[in-house]
Design a protein around this motif. Structure first.
Motif, short mmCIF file in Angstrom:
data_model
loop_
_atom_site.label_atom_id
_atom_site.label_comp_id
_atom_site.label_asym_id
_atom_site.label_seq_id
_atom_site.Cartn_x
_atom_site.Cartn_y
_atom_site.Cartn_z
N ALA A 92 0.83 -1.22 0.00
CA ALA A 92 0.00 0.00 0.00
C ALA A 92 0.86 1.26 0.00
CB ALA A 92 -0.93 -0.01 1.20
N TYR A 93 1.92 1.27 0.78
CA TYR A 93 2.82 2.44 0.79
C TYR A 93 3.49 2.61 -0.56
CZ TYR A 93 2.64 3.64 5.78
OH TYR A 93 2.25 4.07 7.02
N GLY A 94 3.68 1.49 -1.27
CA GLY A 94 4.27 1.56 -2.59
C GLY A 94 3.43 2.39 -3.55
N VAL A 95 2.12 2.39 -3.37
CA VAL A 95 1.24 3.20 -4.20
C VAL A 95 1.56 4.68 -4.03
CG1 VAL A 95 -1.16 3.89 -4.61
CG2 VAL A 95 -0.61 1.49 -4.14
N ILE A 96 1.77 5.10 -2.80
CA ILE A 96 2.08 6.50 -2.51
C ILE A 96 3.43 6.87 -3.11
CG2 ILE A 96 2.38 8.21 -0.68
CD1 ILE A 96 0.70 6.29 1.12
N ALA A 97 4.41 6.00 -2.93
CA ALA A 97 5.75 6.26 -3.46
C ALA A 97 5.78 6.26 -4.97
CB ALA A 97 6.73 5.21 -2.92
N ASN A 98 4.84 5.53 -5.60
CA ASN A 98 4.84 5.33 -7.04
C ASN A 98 3.82 6.24 -7.74
OD1 ASN A 98 5.94 4.00 -9.30
ND2 ASN A 98 4.27 2.51 -9.35
N SER A 99 3.59 7.42 -7.17
CA SER A 99 2.72 8.44 -7.78
C SER A 99 1.30 7.95 -8.01
CB SER A 99 3.32 8.94 -9.10
OG SER A 99 4.58 9.52 -8.89
N SER B 275 4.35 14.08 0.78
CA SER B 275 4.87 15.31 1.37
C SER B 275 4.55 15.38 2.86
CB SER B 275 4.29 16.52 0.65
OG SER B 275 4.65 17.73 1.29
N MET B 276 3.32 15.02 3.22
CA MET B 276 2.94 14.99 4.64
C MET B 276 3.79 13.98 5.40
SD MET B 276 -1.20 15.20 4.17
CE MET B 276 -1.58 14.96 5.91
N MET B 277 4.02 12.81 4.79
CA MET B 277 4.82 11.78 5.46
C MET B 277 6.30 12.15 5.54
SD MET B 277 3.23 8.15 4.24
CE MET B 277 1.65 7.57 4.91
N GLU B 278 6.76 13.05 4.68
CA GLU B 278 8.13 13.56 4.83
C GLU B 278 8.28 14.29 6.16
OE1 GLU B 278 10.51 15.03 1.26
OE2 GLU B 278 8.45 15.31 0.55
N PRO C 271 15.94 12.21 0.69
CA PRO C 271 14.51 12.48 0.71
C PRO C 271 13.74 11.19 0.99
CG PRO C 271 15.54 13.57 -1.16
CD PRO C 271 16.58 12.69 -0.56
N ALA C 272 12.90 11.21 2.01
CA ALA C 272 12.18 9.99 2.41
C ALA C 272 10.93 10.38 3.17
CB ALA C 272 13.07 9.10 3.27
N TRP D 129 5.90 -0.60 14.49
CA TRP D 129 6.01 -0.53 13.03
C TRP D 129 6.83 0.67 12.58
CZ3 TRP D 129 3.12 -3.62 9.50
CH2 TRP D 129 2.12 -4.43 10.06
N PHE D 130 7.47 0.51 11.43
CA PHE D 130 7.82 1.66 10.61
C PHE D 130 7.83 1.21 9.16
CE2 PHE D 130 10.31 4.79 8.30
CZ PHE D 130 9.67 5.95 8.73
N VAL D 131 7.04 1.92 8.35
CA VAL D 131 7.04 1.70 6.90
C VAL D 131 7.43 3.03 6.27
CG1 VAL D 131 5.77 0.91 4.89
CG2 VAL D 131 5.17 0.03 7.16
N GLY D 132 8.43 3.00 5.41
CA GLY D 132 8.90 4.24 4.81
C GLY D 132 9.43 4.02 3.41
N PHE D 133 9.67 5.13 2.72
CA PHE D 133 10.09 5.02 1.32
C PHE D 133 10.87 6.24 0.88
CE2 PHE D 133 5.74 6.61 1.60
CZ PHE D 133 5.76 7.76 0.82
N THR D 134 11.75 5.99 -0.09
CA THR D 134 12.37 7.04 -0.89
C THR D 134 11.63 7.04 -2.24
OG1 THR D 134 13.98 5.56 -1.92
CG2 THR D 134 14.59 6.55 0.21
N PRO D 135 11.99 7.92 -3.18
CA PRO D 135 11.35 7.85 -4.50
C PRO D 135 11.60 6.53 -5.24
CG PRO D 135 12.33 10.01 -4.16
CD PRO D 135 12.78 9.16 -3.02
#
Length: 276
Positions: free
Chosen positions: A67-74, A115-118, A137-138, A152-158
């Motif tokens: 699900a987080y991948g959706v946010i990271a993947n525009s 942006s909010m999650m940054e 940037p993450a 938990w921690f789920v996070g992403f870069t571009p």
């Protein structure tokens, strides 16, 4: 144990203010939340209750990272694939899996969420990742469940999404005071530093129709010179506030009045500072 009064969704997300999450799900409805969760790849059962906003449903780490991948993947969901290709010793392809991709969020919505999650990393509950040396940037989110049973921690870069869950196979407390920031985030940070080592640094791409506006942090409206605290916020173009702050007004002086003797007025002020 304390109430911070009205705050923005960005700040509430960064600081894990649960009351704001509850008010938000009350406004949009649990079924709407579940609908988006399904679109974004969460397959585990989700009850249509308000406590869903606080993590009352068990969700697998696999689903969360997807699900987080959706946010990271525009906004584009790609079905996770374990095996891309199988070839024999001669290089002949015996099996090949093509991931299915589908746009489930607009690029603008996905960008605003990222942006909010940054802010979670730049000044929120995951800021220790920065002090530990992860500077790219993450974006991401910490999570801690009741009685310290899951962290938990789920996070992403571009370019890369990863998630860490710490807990037991049974529902039992890890330790008093165990949090996502304290247990899961350090593991994520070590992994991401190693995984991104030697790769180009990328920024999150800003899609069309995203603009920035300087707003008053108290009113959420366009800032005036009188606003004591302001910040830059991102908006979809049509959603930029159309009013200026009504909490802090600029006192105007009619410069056309010729009777103003500023030299005399300034001298009077200096002679009688108590009148300021």
């Amino acid at each position: 144990g304390k109430f911070d009064g009205p705050i923005s969704l960005r700040k509430a997300l960064a600081l894990s203010k649960n009351l704001v999450a509850v008010k938000l799900i009350q406004r949009i409805g649990p079924t709407n939340v579940i609908s988006y969760a399904r679109k974004m790849g969460i397959r585990t059962p989700l009850p249509a209750v308000l406590s869903l906003s606080l993590g009352s449903a068990d969700v697998t780490l696999f689903d969360m990272v997807s699900a987080y991948g959706v946010i990271a993947n525009s906004g584009i969901r790609v079905d996770p694939v374990m095996i891309l290709k199988v070839v024999d010793k001669y290089g002949r392809v015996l099996e090949e899996n093509k991931p299915f991709a589908e746009e489930v969020l607009s690029p603008q919505t996905a960008y605003i969420i990222s942006s909010m999650m940054e802010s979670v990393l730049s000044g929120g509950t995951a800021s220790s990742a920065r002090s530990a040396g992860f500077t790219r940037p993450a974006a991401g989110k910490t999570g801690t469940t009741n009685d310290y049973t899951d962290t938990w921690f789920v996070g992403f870069t571009p370019d890369l999404v990863s998630g860490v869950w710490v807990g037991f196979d049974q529902k039992k407390s890890i330790a008093k005071g165990a949090t996502g920031a304290g247990l899961a985030l350090p593991i994520w940070t070590v992994f991401m530093k190693k995984a991104t080592e030697g790769t180009p640094v990328a920024n999150f791409q800003v899609p069309q129709n995203i603009v920035r506006a300087n707003i008053c942090t108290e009113s959420g409206l366009l800032a005036t010179p009188a606003c004591p605290r302001t910040r830059s916020e991102v908006y979809i173009k049509d959603n930029v506030p159309d009013r200026t702050c009504d909490l802090h007004r600029v006192q105007s002086i009619d410069s056309q009045i010729k009777d103003y003797n500023f030299q005399q007025l300034d001298k009077g002020t200096l002679d009688n500072p108590e009148k300021l």
